[in-house]
Enzyme design. Sequence first.
Site, PDB file in Angstrom:
ATOM      1  N   HIS A 178       0.842  -1.202   0.000  1.00 19.65           N
ATOM      2  CA  HIS A 178       0.000   0.000   0.000  1.00 19.65           C
ATOM      3  C   HIS A 178       0.881   1.258   0.000  1.00 19.65           C
ATOM      4  O   HIS A 178       0.738   2.138  -0.867  1.00 19.65           O
ATOM      5  CB  HIS A 178      -0.905  -0.022   1.241  1.00 19.65           C
ATOM      6  CG  HIS A 178      -1.806   1.165   1.368  1.00 19.65           C
ATOM      7  ND1 HIS A 178      -3.138   1.136   1.040  1.00 19.65           N
ATOM      8  CD2 HIS A 178      -1.567   2.431   1.781  1.00 19.65           C
ATOM      9  CE1 HIS A 178      -3.682   2.326   1.248  1.00 19.65           C
ATOM     10  NE2 HIS A 178      -2.740   3.144   1.700  1.00 19.65           N
ATOM     11  N   GLU A 179       1.791   1.328   0.946  1.00 19.44           N
ATOM     12  CA  GLU A 179       2.632   2.533   1.035  1.00 19.44           C
ATOM     13  C   GLU A 179       3.558   2.643  -0.178  1.00 19.44           C
ATOM     14  O   GLU A 179       3.880   3.748  -0.618  1.00 19.44           O
ATOM     15  CB  GLU A 179       3.424   2.547   2.343  1.00 19.44           C
ATOM     16  CG  GLU A 179       2.576   2.509   3.617  1.00 19.44           C
ATOM     17  CD  GLU A 179       1.480   3.569   3.687  1.00 19.44           C
ATOM     18  OE1 GLU A 179       1.608   4.626   3.030  1.00 19.44           O
ATOM     19  OE2 GLU A 179       0.474   3.329   4.394  1.00 19.44           O
TER      20      GLU A 179
END
Lengths: 494, 494
Positions: free
Chosen positions: B263-264
Amino acid sequence: MTIQTATAPLDRLKAILAEIADLRHTESVLDWDARVSMPHAGARSRADAASTLTRLAHERFVSDEVAELLDDLDDGAGDTVEGALLRVTRREWERSRRIPSELVGEMAQANGIAVAAWDDAKAASDFTSFRPHLERQLELKHRYIECFPEAEAPYDALLEDYEEGMTSAQVSAVFARLKPELVRLIERHREDPVDDALLRGPFPVASQQAACRRILEAFGFRDENWRIDETPHPFASKPGAGDIRLTTRTDEKDLNSLFSTMHEFGHGIYEFDIDPAFARTPLGGGASSAIHESQSRTWENLVGRSRGFWHWFYPELRAFFPSALRRVGEEEFVDAVNAIRPGAIRGDADEVTYGLHIILRFELELELLAGSVVPADLPEIWNARMKEYLGVDVPNDARGVLQDMHWSIGLIGYFPTYQLGNVISVQIWDRAREDLPDVEEQFARGEFTPLREWLTEHVYRYGGMYPPRELLQRVTGSDLDPEPYLAYLHAKFE
Amino acid sequence: MTIQTATAPLDRLKAILAEIADLRHTESVLDWDARVSMPHAGARSRADAASTLTRLAHERFVSDEVAELLDDLDDGAGDTVEGALLRVTRREWERSRRIPSELVGEMAQANGIAVAAWDDAKAASDFTSFRPHLERQLELKHRYIECFPEAEAPYDALLEDYEEGMTSAQVSAVFARLKPELVRLIERHREDPVDDALLRGPFPVASQQAACRRILEAFGFRDENWRIDETPHPFASKPGAGDIRLTTRTDEKDLNSLFSTMHEFGHGIYEFDIDPAFARTPLGGGASSAIHESQSRTWENLVGRSRGFWHWFYPELRAFFPSALRRVGEEEFVDAVNAIRPGAIRGDADEVTYGLHIILRFELELELLAGSVVPADLPEIWNARMKEYLGVDVPNDARGVLQDMHWSIGLIGYFPTYQLGNVISVQIWDRAREDLPDVEEQFARGEFTPLREWLTEHVYRYGGMYPPRELLQRVTGSDLDPEPYLAYLHAKFE
């Protein structure tokens, strides 16, 4: 009844100084981050950001508003906090307003770029690639020096930023007294060397880190307020109140990390124990670089190489490194960590050779500024003098002229404060021992609080309230004096 | 011949914008440092520093000089970089100048203090101690909202900062379409749950970190430009060009760190692949929060939960966790990481329940701003709705209303962009697959460059050049539309 709505000038000045302190806080975080955390490719963009921030802080400080506030305010009583605040602010303002904000920004940017270049050059042991950056730094320093035409010598304009009231002539006089004595001590030692082979490990890195933490915690380090990281060049910083950061460098081939950690602790505890009321004011840092170094050297050498300290810690150290230290007794170990061992690296030097490393750098800085030495010639001259002063063959530039980061970040004029710090450390130490005659027995029990409290009471809490020479006078009753330091060395090494 | 000595207005504007970008860079470092590195006791002094910096950046930006420069300059051609720069600058300037610099400073300071309080409150699972900080944040938000009296609804004044051109009415419409569908999918699943017991480990932390790095490196993470750390609340940031920072949270009881890391990464790669010419300009960041979230969700879910991805990575994952995964086959594992598992924590939620976590927060934010819910009642209402929407019993506030840091740092109006990001991710994904029909086979071979290059070509490189709705239109030929997302969920989960 009249209601006073305008802010009093002193309060307004304090509000501006708090903002400046906040910007310095931010600069400190940018610097710490660049050295500890930042991915390498971020250097150029960081140099832009640091440059802008430094320039804005400078513009804010040298503004007409500050000039008017300083005009409106009396000097205040000399020995009050308010008087000190005005004195320090006036001095910094007088100096800062001479320097164009553009030059301030250019210097900050050059530092960011040159330190990344130095990092690469050192890794490749390639002075040539660093040379243009050093030339750029010298050019900027000459522009800076031109802002202070009244300085007795060009070097003094730089030195004054680190050591208020000190001149290069005074430094030269102290160093002229020390140099032959140090050379003589080293020569005497050559005939009777202490065996330090037992200090070559291997000492596993994780155990060194654990040992360092153990020492730090006994000294007063707490996770709530402190942190420690690894960097190629150890340093200490305090972005703001309650936030003290140390770094160290650990190599499994030696135990230097212990001493460099205690060194940085000395810087950290000085900052940590400054009167909390000075936070966000120009009094919120140490009195000068040399006073700061006197405290890092105190914790590194006067505490950290003492027999008392090791009587407490050696059994624990042995438990950290059972295989490397199995056959090494306490006495033998203490002798080894106090041995005179001429070597190429300043950061690893013993108490005696250290001074010659500094004297070499001070001489070269004077010559670089005078133009009698040019950067291109530095490696050759460096190596020749290392041979002459210390009898050391420098193997390469990484372990020679490129070993220190200072010049890359524009710190020219800073080095002498290290050796002045050694001198001052013993002056203060002699005074402390008068009040704490059994300090070494306390160390032997792992008790460091009495020393810390004495230093806080007499030195640390005052922060930047007194000029360094005045602080020294207040604490010791004497001006800068190399004799106690020489007496200490002679007693210890002869 | 006339020599033009004055700086052209556009160049002067760009120089000021570069300074503002440098100050934003610095704010980003302060924030990252506070969340990753700073000793706890530094929080108050950091709040002062961040507040001063934010206020100075604001003062600089809303200055008369910028107003005059913007007046002097034409709009520029709409579709040129210059035109976009002026459009974005004008929009930000129009919004920023409404807000008093004092309020900007107060908000920054409240964030620094409230986030430290949130940290303590979450650790103690004690909402009461956080409540006054949330009340303070709401009070500040009301003052902020008052600066935008023309907003259709109070919430819109906040939302506009994260999602240009979006209103709470539009969000409500999209969420009204999604909510019953998500509830229906969850209910259907309840009758036929997938066994996810195999995802409970233990998965040693060091191996999770190594597995995350392996994935990141395949995606394009390089140490030269990137770093990853552990924080309680994962996030991504880019202080400046060449400096991308991710954080993750690793717990040996689950493998959520893999998904939060991907995600990051999505946030990071978006920022990393923006046209380098946009550095130090207002175009140098992503188009909006929802577009940003669409990319983090793309790498987390559309890539990271795909069968192709796991066909490549599952053998490696098994080697990282030989004992926990010995008896788990690839199919079984992929089913488990795609299972619908209603739970208390948003950050750990699957693709279906995630939307309801967001809808809950959006509803509560509307109610808090309207005053129909007061902070004191939040825990009770939170827990009741978690039961109603997800059938989940919230065990305590730490895993309930205190789980997210957003409100503590004044992010009210931000949550809906997460779910809009999910919606947009599928709109863009459908378009990408038209050009890359065999993308899943590429994943199965560990090849992620074709997807990254497509996204860079169509989305990332434009940075902030287009408003989010216009960017979406350019990429997909469509406005925001929940139907592709619903079609994706139905195809996957029915």
